[in-house]
Design a protein around this motif. Structure first.
Motif, PDB file in Angstrom:
ATOM      1  N   MET A   1       0.911  -1.324   0.048  1.00  0.00           N
ATOM      2  CA  MET A   1      -0.013   0.035  -0.099  1.00  0.00           C
ATOM      3  C   MET A   1       0.875   1.233   0.146  1.00  0.00           C
ATOM      4  O   MET A   1       2.102   1.122   0.414  1.00  0.00           O
ATOM      5  CB  MET A   1      -0.830  -0.097   1.544  1.00  0.00           C
ATOM      6  N   LYS A   2       0.359   2.287  -0.486  1.00  0.00           N
ATOM      7  CA  LYS A   2       1.009   3.616  -0.643  1.00  0.00           C
ATOM      8  C   LYS A   2       0.475   4.559   0.178  1.00  0.00           C
ATOM      9  O   LYS A   2      -0.737   4.824   0.423  1.00  0.00           O
ATOM     10  CB  LYS A   2       1.074   4.057  -2.245  1.00  0.00           C
ATOM     11  N   CYS A   3       1.375   5.303   0.812  1.00  0.00           N
ATOM     12  CA  CYS A   3       0.824   6.515   1.610  1.00  0.00           C
ATOM     13  C   CYS A   3       0.054   7.638   0.734  1.00  0.00           C
ATOM     14  O   CYS A   3       0.800   7.761  -0.248  1.00  0.00           O
ATOM     15  CB  CYS A   3       2.018   7.230   2.244  1.00  0.00           C
ATOM     16  N   ALA A   4      -1.251   8.072   1.285  1.00  0.00           N
ATOM     17  CA  ALA A   4      -1.856   8.940   0.340  1.00  0.00           C
ATOM     18  C   ALA A   4      -1.393  10.410   0.280  1.00  0.00           C
ATOM     19  O   ALA A   4      -1.494  11.015  -0.776  1.00  0.00           O
ATOM     20  CB  ALA A   4      -3.337   9.190   0.737  1.00  0.00           C
ATOM     21  N   ILE A   5      -0.072  10.552   1.104  1.00  0.00           N
ATOM     22  CA  ILE A   5       0.187  12.102   1.335  1.00  0.00           C
ATOM     23  C   ILE A   5       1.826  12.005   0.684  1.00  0.00           C
ATOM     24  O   ILE A   5       1.850  12.486  -0.424  1.00  0.00           O
ATOM     25  CB  ILE A   5       0.505  12.486   2.509  1.00  0.00           C
ATOM     26  N   CYS A   6       2.503  11.196   0.789  1.00  0.00           N
ATOM     27  CA  CYS A   6       3.974  11.096   0.256  1.00  0.00           C
ATOM     28  C   CYS A   6       4.081  10.206  -0.648  1.00  0.00           C
ATOM     29  O   CYS A   6       5.084  10.071  -1.580  1.00  0.00           O
ATOM     30  CB  CYS A   6       5.057  11.138   1.290  1.00  0.00           C
ATOM     31  N   GLY A   7       3.251   8.989  -0.747  1.00  0.00           N
ATOM     32  CA  GLY A   7       3.508   7.960  -1.727  1.00  0.00           C
ATOM     33  C   GLY A   7       4.518   6.895  -1.253  1.00  0.00           C
ATOM     34  O   GLY A   7       4.477   5.852  -2.171  1.00  0.00           O
ATOM     35  N   SER A   8       4.797   6.967  -0.421  1.00  0.00           N
ATOM     36  CA  SER A   8       5.854   5.895  -0.015  1.00  0.00           C
ATOM     37  C   SER A   8       5.200   4.551   0.263  1.00  0.00           C
ATOM     38  O   SER A   8       4.045   4.631   0.860  1.00  0.00           O
ATOM     39  CB  SER A   8       6.749   6.224   1.267  1.00  0.00           C
ATOM     40  N   GLU A   9       5.843   3.352  -0.117  1.00  0.00           N
ATOM     41  CA  GLU A   9       5.007   2.203   0.131  1.00  0.00           C
ATOM     42  C   GLU A   9       5.539   1.408   1.454  1.00  0.00           C
ATOM     43  O   GLU A   9       6.612   1.667   1.859  1.00  0.00           O
ATOM     44  CB  GLU A   9       5.554   1.358  -1.058  1.00  0.00           C
ATOM     45  N   SER A  10       4.557   1.079   2.079  1.00  0.00           N
ATOM     46  CA  SER A  10       4.743   0.475   3.508  1.00  0.00           C
ATOM     47  C   SER A  10       3.641  -0.523   3.669  1.00  0.00           C
ATOM     48  O   SER A  10       2.506  -0.328   3.122  1.00  0.00           O
ATOM     49  CB  SER A  10       4.711   1.540   4.678  1.00  0.00           C
ATOM     50  N   ASP A  11       3.861  -1.352   4.702  1.00  0.00           N
ATOM     51  CA  ASP A  11       2.644  -2.507   4.933  1.00  0.00           C
ATOM     52  C   ASP A  11       2.235  -1.862   6.397  1.00  0.00           C
ATOM     53  O   ASP A  11       1.268  -2.598   6.749  1.00  0.00           O
ATOM     54  CB  ASP A  11       3.557  -3.647   5.050  1.00  0.00           C
ATOM     55  N   SER A  12       2.812  -0.745   6.909  1.00  0.00           N
ATOM     56  CA  SER A  12       2.367  -0.499   8.030  1.00  0.00           C
ATOM     57  C   SER A  12       1.788   0.759   8.144  1.00  0.00           C
ATOM     58  O   SER A  12       2.239   1.901   8.884  1.00  0.00           O
ATOM     59  CB  SER A  12       3.609  -0.697   9.391  1.00  0.00           C
ATOM     60  N   LEU A  13       0.887   1.024   7.319  1.00  0.00           N
ATOM     61  CA  LEU A  13       0.290   2.420   7.181  1.00  0.00           C
ATOM     62  C   LEU A  13      -1.134   2.766   8.374  1.00  0.00           C
ATOM     63  O   LEU A  13      -1.569   1.615   8.805  1.00  0.00           O
ATOM     64  CB  LEU A  13      -0.396   2.561   5.866  1.00  0.00           C
ATOM     65  N   LEU A  14      -1.271   3.801   8.524  1.00  0.00           N
ATOM     66  CA  LEU A  14      -2.049   4.199   9.671  1.00  0.00           C
ATOM     67  C   LEU A  14      -3.199   4.740   8.911  1.00  0.00           C
ATOM     68  O   LEU A  14      -3.296   5.364   8.247  1.00  0.00           O
ATOM     69  CB  LEU A  14      -1.452   5.351  10.604  1.00  0.00           C
ATOM     70  N   TRP A  15      -4.388   4.554   9.455  1.00  0.00           N
ATOM     71  CA  TRP A  15      -5.955   5.117   8.846  1.00  0.00           C
ATOM     72  C   TRP A  15      -6.113   6.471   9.569  1.00  0.00           C
ATOM     73  O   TRP A  15      -5.808   6.541  10.668  1.00  0.00           O
ATOM     74  CB  TRP A  15      -6.875   4.341   9.253  1.00  0.00           C
ATOM     75  N   ALA A  16      -6.182   7.457   8.821  1.00  0.00           N
ATOM     76  CA  ALA A  16      -6.574   8.860   9.182  1.00  0.00           C
ATOM     77  C   ALA A  16      -7.480   9.461   8.626  1.00  0.00           C
ATOM     78  O   ALA A  16      -7.798   9.126   7.319  1.00  0.00           O
ATOM     79  CB  ALA A  16      -5.223   9.334   9.134  1.00  0.00           C
ATOM     80  N   VAL A  17      -8.232  10.313   9.513  1.00  0.00           N
ATOM     81  CA  VAL A  17      -9.629  10.935   8.811  1.00  0.00           C
ATOM     82  C   VAL A  17      -9.110  12.444   8.569  1.00  0.00           C
ATOM     83  O   VAL A  17      -8.742  13.241   9.676  1.00  0.00           O
ATOM     84  CB  VAL A  17     -10.558  10.872   9.584  1.00  0.00           C
ATOM     85  N   HIS A  18      -8.715  12.712   7.517  1.00  0.00           N
ATOM     86  CA  HIS A  18      -8.270  14.231   7.151  1.00  0.00           C
ATOM     87  C   HIS A  18      -9.591  15.213   7.121  1.00  0.00           C
ATOM     88  O   HIS A  18     -10.349  14.816   6.406  1.00  0.00           O
ATOM     89  CB  HIS A  18      -7.427  14.186   5.755  1.00  0.00           C
ATOM     90  N   LYS A  19      -9.185  16.249   7.428  1.00  0.00           N
ATOM     91  CA  LYS A  19     -10.250  17.305   7.469  1.00  0.00           C
ATOM     92  C   LYS A  19     -10.838  17.665   5.921  1.00  0.00           C
ATOM     93  O   LYS A  19     -11.992  18.133   5.837  1.00  0.00           O
ATOM     94  CB  LYS A  19      -9.866  18.631   8.197  1.00  0.00           C
ATOM     95  N   GLU A  20      -9.828  17.520   5.046  1.00  0.00           N
ATOM     96  CA  GLU A  20     -10.282  17.885   3.495  1.00  0.00           C
ATOM     97  C   GLU A  20     -10.379  16.611   2.485  1.00  0.00           C
ATOM     98  O   GLU A  20     -11.119  16.675   1.883  1.00  0.00           O
ATOM     99  CB  GLU A  20      -9.268  18.795   3.024  1.00  0.00           C
TER     100      GLU A  20
END
Length: 52
Positions: free
Chosen positions: A1-20
């Motif tokens: 999976m990729k980070c929605a902000i920086c695009g780095s690939e990781s198996d240990s991403l965190l779920w966050a609810v962004h205000k926008e």
């Protein structure tokens, strides 16, 4: 999976609810940056006892 902000690939991403952006998967580094900038929606009562 990729980070929605920086695009780095990781198996240990965190779920966050962004205000926008709404619900997104982010790496820890981006989560900390978003938290410090107050861009995350606080979660209300994820876990807790409904006991009285």
């Amino acid at each position: 999976m990729k980070c929605a902000i920086c695009g780095s690939e990781s198996d240990s991403l965190l779920w966050a609810v962004h205000k926008e952006l709404g619900g997104i998967w982010v790496c820890r580094k981006c989560w900390e940056a978003l938290f410090e900038k107050n861009l995350l929606v606080p979660s209300g009562g994820e876990s807790g006892c409904a006991c009285s």
